[in-house]
Scaffold this motif. Structure first.
Motif, PDB file in Angstrom:
ATOM      1  N   LEU A 122      -2.487   1.854   2.565  1.00 39.87           N
ATOM      2  CA  LEU A 122      -2.588   0.395   2.560  1.00 39.87           C
ATOM      3  C   LEU A 122      -1.224  -0.248   2.804  1.00 39.87           C
ATOM      4  CD1 LEU A 122      -5.042  -0.135  -0.443  1.00 39.87           C
ATOM      5  CD2 LEU A 122      -5.517  -0.575   1.976  1.00 39.87           C
ATOM      6  N   TYR A 123      -0.208   0.313   2.181  1.00 43.94           N
ATOM      7  CA  TYR A 123       1.131  -0.255   2.370  1.00 43.94           C
ATOM      8  C   TYR A 123       1.584  -0.102   3.822  1.00 43.94           C
ATOM      9  CZ  TYR A 123       5.943  -1.577   1.701  1.00 43.94           C
ATOM     10  OH  TYR A 123       7.154  -2.227   1.806  1.00 43.94           O
ATOM     11  N   GLU A 170      -0.182   0.090   6.385  1.00 43.89           N
ATOM     12  CA  GLU A 170      -0.980  -0.763   7.271  1.00 43.89           C
ATOM     13  C   GLU A 170      -0.657  -2.243   7.097  1.00 43.89           C
ATOM     14  OE1 GLU A 170      -4.988   0.306   6.339  1.00 43.89           O
ATOM     15  OE2 GLU A 170      -4.965   2.118   7.578  1.00 43.89           O
ATOM     16  N   ASP A 208      -0.972  -4.073   4.239  1.00 45.29           N
ATOM     17  CA  ASP A 208      -1.788  -4.772   3.241  1.00 45.29           C
ATOM     18  C   ASP A 208      -1.046  -4.775   1.906  1.00 45.29           C
ATOM     19  OD1 ASP A 208      -3.661  -5.792   1.507  1.00 45.29           O
ATOM     20  OD2 ASP A 208      -5.246  -4.348   1.983  1.00 45.29           O
ATOM     21  N   ASP A 209      -0.132  -5.718   1.727  1.00 45.15           N
ATOM     22  CA  ASP A 209       0.701  -5.746   0.523  1.00 45.15           C
ATOM     23  C   ASP A 209      -0.113  -6.010  -0.741  1.00 45.15           C
ATOM     24  OD1 ASP A 209       3.076  -5.153   1.776  1.00 45.15           O
ATOM     25  OD2 ASP A 209       3.610  -7.231   2.147  1.00 45.15           O
ATOM     26  N   GLY A 241      -3.470  -5.337  -1.309  1.00 47.08           N
ATOM     27  CA  GLY A 241      -4.246  -4.139  -1.616  1.00 47.08           C
ATOM     28  C   GLY A 241      -3.364  -2.996  -2.080  1.00 47.08           C
TER      29      GLY A 241
END
Length: 386
Positions: free
Chosen positions: A305-306, A308, A310-311, A313
């Motif tokens: 997630l990081y 990608e 998405d901070d 998430g």
């Protein structure tokens, strides 16, 4: 451990780092601690092989990958008994923050040498009277012409004695509202007014802990990292990798302890069969293995997630991963020592020192209770008690 969820590249990276880790191992790390030195040889070799900067941008000498890859490196070194705690700080926190928010000059100055291991950077956020409450941070920066003057104290800052600079979290006054807002500053180790004193720790680790005193440390305008008005975003951009890497640290340590216990339980014979045939020995070790695997799954989710972008998430998953890894690490170490009985407390087997070290994954960089607060408020929507 199973790696079916990982790419072939990730599996190859695991195997290569594991090979490096085994060449050094626990004996190397304990000798470094005993001599009061630092794991320079392992740090230099890991850097030369491209492992330290695997998460940093290619244009600045890094591997162009992300936290998924960097966490693999730390986990596998830990599983071999030779974790590099400064990986959490130098490439993961400081390297990430500078890569995402630094000026072109800051990137050129720091990233290539953070990637090749020739420079290291510490990270100072915790204060004596603030604890987990970042809103109580009193280290303040005020403008003096074009310069900044930084004043305050920090505690439990790892590796300041070997770091070329420290990324310090301070607060500046918002010109419009008058409120203090967080900002990040690069403070060179030789800056006048920048004092340090070592904290006497029971923890046996090559990375020493320090208290910092900043007495009107004068910094040029370009010591400020990123936008003065985006401090909170920049701060959390560094804290999520810190939690992911702390999870990797805990999982690696837990795997190391568990492997030693399993090896012992297979060969230690008191009655007719090896002690590992008894369920009272086998089942707790199996539970420790399961919990380490589950923690790793959450760490992988957080890293993905990081990476990608998405901070939000990643924030939830990184906190959960750090919590799960801390619990699993403490349990694995405790069960490993218990499996060995009296031998688990001897220096020969090298597990007793992990009892103290395992607590780090529960306490730092944020306590398990504060993570439970985060999950209850942010994930479950329960009201705050503070």
């Amino acid at each position: 451990m199973s790696t079916v969820l990982e790419t072939e590249e990730h599996q190859a990276l695991r195997a290569a780092v594991a090979t490096l880790g085994r060449r050094y191992g626990r004996d190397y790390m304990t000798s470094v601690v005993r001599d009061g030195s630092h794991p320079r040889e392992l740090w230099a070799e890991a850097a030369k092989l491209g492992y330290l900067g695997v998460n940093l941008p290619e244009e600045y000498g890094g591997g162009g990958s992300g936290m998924a890859e960097l966490s693999i490196v730390l986990e596998e070194l830990g599983a071999a008994g030779s974790p590099l705690l400064m990986m959490v700080v130098s490439p993961a926190i400081c390297g990430t923050v500078i890569a995402r928010f630094g000026t072109d000059t800051q990137k050129r100055q720091w990233l290539p040498r953070l990637a090749d291991g020739s420079l290291t950077m510490a990270f100072g956020i915790t204060e004596p009277d603030a604890g987990s409450n970042s809103h109580r941070i009193t280290t303040t920066a005020r403008k003096d012409g074009e310069d900044w003057l930084l004043t305050g104290r920090k505690v439990f800052v790892s590796g300041v004695d070997i770091a070329d600079a420290t990324l310090v979290v301070g607060r500046t006054e918002d010109a419009r509202s008058g409120r203090l807002k967080p900002c990040l500053f690069i403070v060179p180790r030789d800056a006048p007014g920048f004092g340090r004193s070592q904290i006497d720790m029971e923890l046996q680790a090559p990375e020493k802990q320090f208290e910092l005193v900043l007495d009107d440390v004068r910094l040029p305008a370009d010591a400020l990292v990123g936008d003065e008005d985006a401090g909170l975003l920049q701060l959390f951009a560094g804290l999520n990798p810190e939690r992911i890497m702390t999870a990797a640290f805990g999982i690696g340590m837990g795997r190391y302890a568990l492997a030693r216990a399993v090896e012992y339980a297979k060969t230690r014979q008191v009655w007719k069969e090896p002690i590992g045939s008894h369920q009272a020995i086998a089942h707790p070790l199996a539970q420790a293995h399961i919990e380490l695997e589950l923690a790793r799954l959450m760490m992988q989710k957080a890293a993905r997630l990081y990476d990608e972008g998405d901070d939000i998430g990643a924030g939830e998953a990184a906190n959960m991963a750090k919590y799960a890894a801390g619990e699993a690490c403490v349990k694995a170490v405790d069960q490993a020592v218990h499996t060995l009985g009296g031998n688990g407390l001897t220096r020969e087997y090298g597990l007793a020192s992990l009892i103290t070290a395992a607590r780090v994954a529960r306490i730092a960089p944020v306590s398990r209770e504060m993570i439970l607060n985060y999950v209850s408020h942010q994930s479950l929507g329960l009201p705050k008690s503070y």
